[in-house]
Design a protein around this motif. Structure first.
Motif, PDB file in Angstrom:
ATOM      1  N   ALA A 232      18.302 -97.163 -16.388  1.00 43.35           N
ATOM      2  CA  ALA A 232      18.097 -96.438 -15.135  1.00 43.35           C
ATOM      3  C   ALA A 232      16.995 -95.397 -15.280  1.00 43.35           C
ATOM      4  CB  ALA A 232      19.404 -95.774 -14.694  1.00 43.35           C
TER       5      ALA A 232
ATOM      6  N   THR B   5      27.445-100.081  -8.487  1.00 43.52           N
ATOM      7  CA  THR B   5      27.398-101.229  -9.390  1.00 43.52           C
ATOM      8  C   THR B   5      28.791-101.740  -9.740  1.00 43.52           C
ATOM      9  OG1 THR B   5      27.327 -99.736 -11.307  1.00 43.52           O
ATOM     10  CG2 THR B   5      25.221-100.500 -10.408  1.00 43.52           C
TER      11      THR B   5
ATOM     12  N   ASP C 136      24.163 -88.421  -7.866  1.00 42.73           N
ATOM     13  CA  ASP C 136      23.307 -89.509  -8.324  1.00 42.73           C
ATOM     14  C   ASP C 136      24.074 -90.471  -9.217  1.00 42.73           C
ATOM     15  OD1 ASP C 136      21.425 -91.101  -9.821  1.00 42.73           O
ATOM     16  OD2 ASP C 136      19.847 -89.774  -9.140  1.00 42.73           O
ATOM     17  N   TRP C 137      24.532 -89.986 -10.345  1.00 46.08           N
ATOM     18  CA  TRP C 137      25.112 -90.899 -11.322  1.00 46.08           C
ATOM     19  C   TRP C 137      26.432 -91.499 -10.841  1.00 46.08           C
ATOM     20  CZ3 TRP C 137      23.231 -93.930 -14.546  1.00 46.08           C
ATOM     21  CH2 TRP C 137      24.013 -94.555 -15.510  1.00 46.08           C
TER      22      TRP C 137
ATOM     23  N   HIS D 156      13.621 -95.392 -13.143  1.00 46.91           N
ATOM     24  CA  HIS D 156      13.274 -94.179 -12.398  1.00 46.91           C
ATOM     25  C   HIS D 156      11.788 -93.849 -12.581  1.00 46.91           C
ATOM     26  CE1 HIS D 156      13.986 -90.126 -10.719  1.00 46.91           C
ATOM     27  NE2 HIS D 156      13.232 -89.675 -11.707  1.00 46.91           N
TER      28      HIS D 156
ATOM     29  N   GLU E 152      23.126 -98.837 -19.513  1.00 43.81           N
ATOM     30  CA  GLU E 152      22.861 -98.731 -18.080  1.00 43.81           C
ATOM     31  C   GLU E 152      22.112 -97.442 -17.766  1.00 43.81           C
ATOM     32  OE1 GLU E 152      25.273 -98.833 -13.803  1.00 43.81           O
ATOM     33  OE2 GLU E 152      26.353 -98.925 -15.697  1.00 43.81           O
TER      34      GLU E 152
ATOM     35  N   GLN F  83      27.390 -92.048  -7.863  1.00 43.91           N
ATOM     36  CA  GLN F  83      27.114 -93.015  -6.800  1.00 43.91           C
ATOM     37  C   GLN F  83      26.508 -94.306  -7.360  1.00 43.91           C
ATOM     38  OE1 GLN F  83      24.912 -91.315  -3.529  1.00 43.91           O
ATOM     39  NE2 GLN F  83      26.351 -89.619  -3.277  1.00 43.91           N
ATOM     40  N   ARG F  84      25.692 -94.181  -8.413  1.00 44.66           N
ATOM     41  CA  ARG F  84      25.145 -95.373  -9.074  1.00 44.66           C
ATOM     42  C   ARG F  84      26.283 -96.216  -9.630  1.00 44.66           C
ATOM     43  NH1 ARG F  84      19.621 -95.406 -10.918  1.00 44.66           N
ATOM     44  NH2 ARG F  84      18.505 -93.569 -10.197  1.00 44.66           N
TER      45      ARG F  84
END
Length: 338
Positions: free
Chosen positions: A44, A337, A329-330, A48, A40, A332-333
């Motif tokens: 990503a 998901t 960032d990470w 990006h 993942e 929240q990703r």
């Protein structure tokens, strides 16, 4: 200029691609998404790049350890330069799956050398590692030091890459630069590295495993400094004067250390993470792991003299940057998901 970047879904590869794309270059990225760590995260990184650079960036899912697959994937692609960052990483994992290191780091490096040879590439920059120095007590590590006592298969494959590159530079006059990276960290980093593992554990309230009872030193190098060094090297291929020197002839091949030139104690790294996370770490002290080295310390005089490389990011700046990315960032990703 079109640059082929192997390992474009990797940590350093993504950042180098972004830097070259940002200044208007074209990048062909390749990767085969091995499951050594989070697929993942790798996907990503590619997404990006694609989202921000459109037609300048093309990506191909291909295993460069497979010579036929590599040739077919790049048959109709024009390439000017290569940044070969793809490899099977990890010291400890080489004890569990040695065949993966021979496939990617030996056969794969040979395939990239053959590609450079037959495409008349103007410059091949490739990743080596500070691991080639082995268990040394004298520091800093200098490129002129002997590097013939590796203590892990990973290190042995990286030293073999350097020797193969020297041979191809001599036989086929391929300009090459090998970069011995020293413990790279930063946003979009690798989950198997200490900075990520410690940060994640501290934020989740889990204990962290600290080897050699915390008595270790590493030359931690922030990703922005590493990228700057890679690009400086790429833009300045070694000259090929093919002149005699003691013991033989010169070759268009050079090796550089690329590090922060400042070893930090593992306990200082943990403290920086605690400060950035505003939480105390629960520490599980363990003995030294097989294949690990006690210390790394890069002498960067040569790359500074030749290329103007000058790292500027201390732990006090780099660690908060990583923690901020991880949180905003990470994390929240992952939440988005599920």
């Amino acid at each position: 200029m079109t640059t082929l970047i192997t390992g474009a879904a990797g940590f350093i590869g993504m950042h180098v691609a972004a830097a070259l794309l940002a200044r208007g270059g074209r990048v062909i990225g390749i990767d085969n998404f091995t499951p050594y760590y989070s697929l993942e995260l790798k996907r990503a990184r590619v997404a990006h790049l694609a989202a921000r650079h459109g037609d300048q960036f093309a990506f191909k899912d291909v295993d460069f350890g497979d010579a036929n697959a590599l040739a077919q994937a790049l048959a109709d692609v024009k390439i000017d330069r290569i940044v070969h960052l793809g490899a099977q990483p990890g010291v400890r994992y080489s004890l569990e799956n040695p065949a993966a290191y021979i496939h990617s780091n030996i056969s794969g490096h040979l395939n990239i050398l053959e590609l450079a040879r037959h495409r008349t590439i103007s410059h091949l920059v490739y990743a080596s590692s500070s691991s080639v120095y082995g268990m040394r007590s004298d520091t800093p590590f200098r490129v002129t030091d002997r590097a013939d006592t590796p203590i892990s298969l990973y290190a042995a494959t990286k030293r073999a890459d350097e020797l193969m590159s020297e041979t191809y530079a001599h036989l086929f006059r391929i300009p090459q630069t090998g970069l011995r990276f020293f413990t790279v960290y930063g946003p979009w980093g690798r989950p198997d590295m200490a900075v990520w593992k410690f940060t994640e554990a501290v934020l989740q309230g889990r204990p962290i495993d600290v080897y050699n009872h915390g008595d270790m030193l590493r030359d931690f190098t922030f990703i922005d400094d590493i990228v700057n060094g890679v690009v400086l090297a790429l833009d300045r291929p070694p000259a090929d004067d093919n002149q005699p020197k003691p013991g033989g002839f010169t070759t268009p091949h050079r090796l550089y250390n690329i590090g922060n030139n400042r070893p930090e104690r593992l306990t200082d790294l943990i403290h920086a993470i605690e400060v950035a996370c505003d939480r105390k770490a629960e520490i599980n002290l363990l003995p030294m792991q097989d294949g690990d080295v006690y210390q790394t310390f890069a002498d960067i005089d040569e790359i500074s003299r030749d290329l103007g490389f000058a790292p500027t990011t201390p732990l006090a700046v780099g660690i908060p940057a990583f923690v901020d990315w991880y949180r905003k960032d990470w994390s929240q990703r992952l939440a988005a998901t599920g």
